[in-house]
Design an enzyme around this catalytic site. Structure first.
Site, PDB file in Angstrom:
ATOM      1  CG  ASP A 164      -0.573   0.056   2.718  1.00  0.00           C
ATOM      2  OD1 ASP A 164       0.745  -1.036   2.383  1.00  0.00           O
ATOM      3  OD2 ASP A 164      -0.459   0.265   3.843  1.00  0.00           O
ATOM      4  CE  LYS A 165       2.214   2.302   5.282  1.00  0.00           C
ATOM      5  NZ  LYS A 165       3.450   2.775   6.576  1.00  0.00           N
ATOM      6  CB  THR A 166       7.385   3.983  -1.301  1.00  0.00           C
ATOM      7  OG1 THR A 166       7.029   4.787  -0.062  1.00  0.00           O
ATOM      8  CG2 THR A 166       6.761   3.862  -1.949  1.00  0.00           C
ATOM      9  CD  GLU A 268       9.355  13.209  16.079  1.00  0.00           C
ATOM     10  OE1 GLU A 268       9.453  12.600  16.784  1.00  0.00           O
ATOM     11  OE2 GLU A 268       8.487  14.354  16.580  1.00  0.00           O
ATOM     12  CG  PHE A 309       2.950  15.888  12.336  1.00  0.00           C
ATOM     13  CD1 PHE A 309       3.051  16.771  11.680  1.00  0.00           C
ATOM     14  CD2 PHE A 309       2.496  15.123  12.224  1.00  0.00           C
ATOM     15  CE1 PHE A 309       3.667  16.494  10.236  1.00  0.00           C
ATOM     16  CE2 PHE A 309       2.316  14.594  10.874  1.00  0.00           C
ATOM     17  CZ  PHE A 309       3.146  14.975  10.092  1.00  0.00           C
ATOM     18  CE  LYS A 332      10.431  17.700  14.312  1.00  0.00           C
ATOM     19  NZ  LYS A 332      11.046  16.781  14.869  1.00  0.00           N
ATOM     20  NE  ARG A 366      10.388  11.295   4.081  1.00  0.00           N
ATOM     21  CZ  ARG A 366       9.490  10.621   4.961  1.00  0.00           C
ATOM     22  NH1 ARG A 366       9.690   9.645   4.792  1.00  0.00           N
ATOM     23  NH2 ARG A 366       8.332  11.615   5.136  1.00  0.00           N
TER      24      ARG A 366
END
Length: 430
Positions: A164-166, A268, A309, A332, A366
């Site tokens: 479903d995701k990398t 993080e 976040f 951030k 990133r």
């Protein structure tokens, strides 16, 4: 509340009270019965054994019927030579007893040892998995371990893999690679003629031996950033101070002088580890304070608020008070979000940082932007009171908190800069 399957970290003791438990709870009602899984070979063997049993029963029935017919037509007259057993008074009853006699005689037709033989073969195949050197992970000294003998068969039934995701196909290891501080980019390596050099295994690394609390696994190649830190450059110090304070990482000191960071996300962990190696070591955390060792000096900051976040905000902030009494908000997050919160005076620096961000993104890194804001004590006390009222509101709590977060995060200063991290893929050297 800790539900079934939860894992507790950084906790020595846990005291709890069971309020309501049992089969009528929502958790137990939603959990269905665990189905017993069988491999294709198990199902095939079960079918074969049933067929063999049916063949045995049919063969014994035919023999028993033949015995009854023979006893009725011939055996009845030969009782002088072949007497019937005690209690047998008719040919059909003799055939009934002979049916079970044939079952006992022909029981070897059923391959009971087949299950044992197959299980021994499975055990041998599981050892091949345990001994596979290509499945050994040397960093953690962890070999492959087959916890069930049917693992080889279950893997052989896989036809498709859906992702479903990398993040499912990567190690998800983040490494602090480059940064832009006060309009200056760090992380690239240049030769004596000023040409940029590609970083390889033979490229000399920065020496962090001056820092006794460094992470020996961390690697960086641009000595200019270390020199900037050691000559007490204010923007550089503020950049790494922000990385050491604005996070939700939990430190754990298993051995004296050996710090291990437990982070919710690898992003993080990479940023806090980078700040640690450059002299701003995040050492301890309590609900009210954050302890940071800044260039060998222990500084305890008072943690006043955490602006969490989420997927809508795409940023996080903390409000801390230094030992000198200075109130600062550190933030951030994604560049598109943080840029909208900057003070208009940050225009020239924003343009320069944007160039560096585009360069970092073009290399596949990133990126995120960090910023800060000095707060007035009187204003913060009023905001803190309104924040408490919003956090305890019973109606529209999230909307009120979001509005307060937007208010205090406005007019940020892009003094520190931005950073770029590298995500390592499976099969590559982290």
């Amino acid at each position: 509340m800790l539900l079934r399957g939860c894992t507790i970290r950084n906790t020595d003791w846990c005291f709890g009270l069971v309020v309501f438990a049992g089969p009528d709870t929502k958790l137990m009602q939603n959990s269905g019965r665990t189905s017993f899984k069988r491999t294709s070979i198990d199902r095939l063997m079960n079918i074969l054994v049933l067929v063999i049993f049916a063949f045995l029963a049919t063969m014994c029935l035919i023999l028993a019927v033949g015995n009854s017919i023979w006893e009725y037509k011939k055996g009845y007259y030969f009782q002088v030579y072949l007497p019937w057993a005690e209690g047998v008074h008719s040919a059909p009853f003799s055939g009934f007893l002979m049916f079970w006699s044939y079952v006992i005689i022909l029981n070897t037709v059923v391959p009971i040892s087949l299950y044992v033989s197959v299980e021994i073969i499975r055990l041998g195949n599981s050892f091949y998995i345990d001994w596979d050197r290509k499945m050994y992970y040397p960093l953690n000294d962890t070999p492959a371990q087959a916890r069930t003998t049917t693992l080889n068969e279950e893997l052989g039934q896989i036809k498709y893999i859906f992702s479903d995701k990398t993040g499912t196909l990567t190690q998800n290891i983040m490494i602090f690679n480059k940064c832009s501080i006060d309009g200056k980019s760090y992380g690239d390596v240049y030769d004596l003629e000023g040409h940029r050099v590609e970083v390889t295994e033979s490229t000399p690394k920065v020496d962090f031996s001056y820092n006794p609390l460094r992470d020996s696994k961390f690697s960086f190649y641009d000595v200019n950033l270390v020199e900037s830190v050691r000559r007490d450059d204010p923007p550089t110090h503020k950049f790494f101070r922000l990385l050491a304070l604005c996070h939700t990482v939990m430190p754990e000191e298993k051995k004296e002088g050996t710090l291990v960071y437990q982070a919710q996300s690898p992003d993080e962990g990479a940023l806090v580890t980078a700040a640690r190696n450059f002299g701003f070591v995040f050492r301890a955390r309590t609900p009210e304070t954050i302890t940071v060792v800044e260039m060998g000096e222990t500084v305890v900051y008072k943690l006043l608020a955490i602006l969490d976040f989420d997927n809508v905000r795409k940023r996080m902030s903390v409000i801390v008070q230094s030992p000198k009494g200075e109130l600062t908000l550190y933030c951030k997050g994604a560049d598109t979000i943080v840029y909208n919160l900057l003070h208009p005076s940050c225009g020239p620096l924003k343009e320069k940082t944007t160039e560096h961000l585009e360069e970092f993104a073009g290399e596949g890194l990133r990126t995120l932007v960090v910023a800060y804001k000095d707060l007035d004590e009187a204003y913060f006390e009023g905001w803190r009171r309104r924040h408490h009222e919003a956090s305890t509101a019973l109606v529209e709590r999230e909307e009120k908190l979001a509005q307060l977060y937007e208010e205090i995060e406005a007019d940020l200063m892009e003094g520190p800069g931005s950073s770029g991290e590298h995500r390592s893929l499976l099969g590559q050297d982290p």
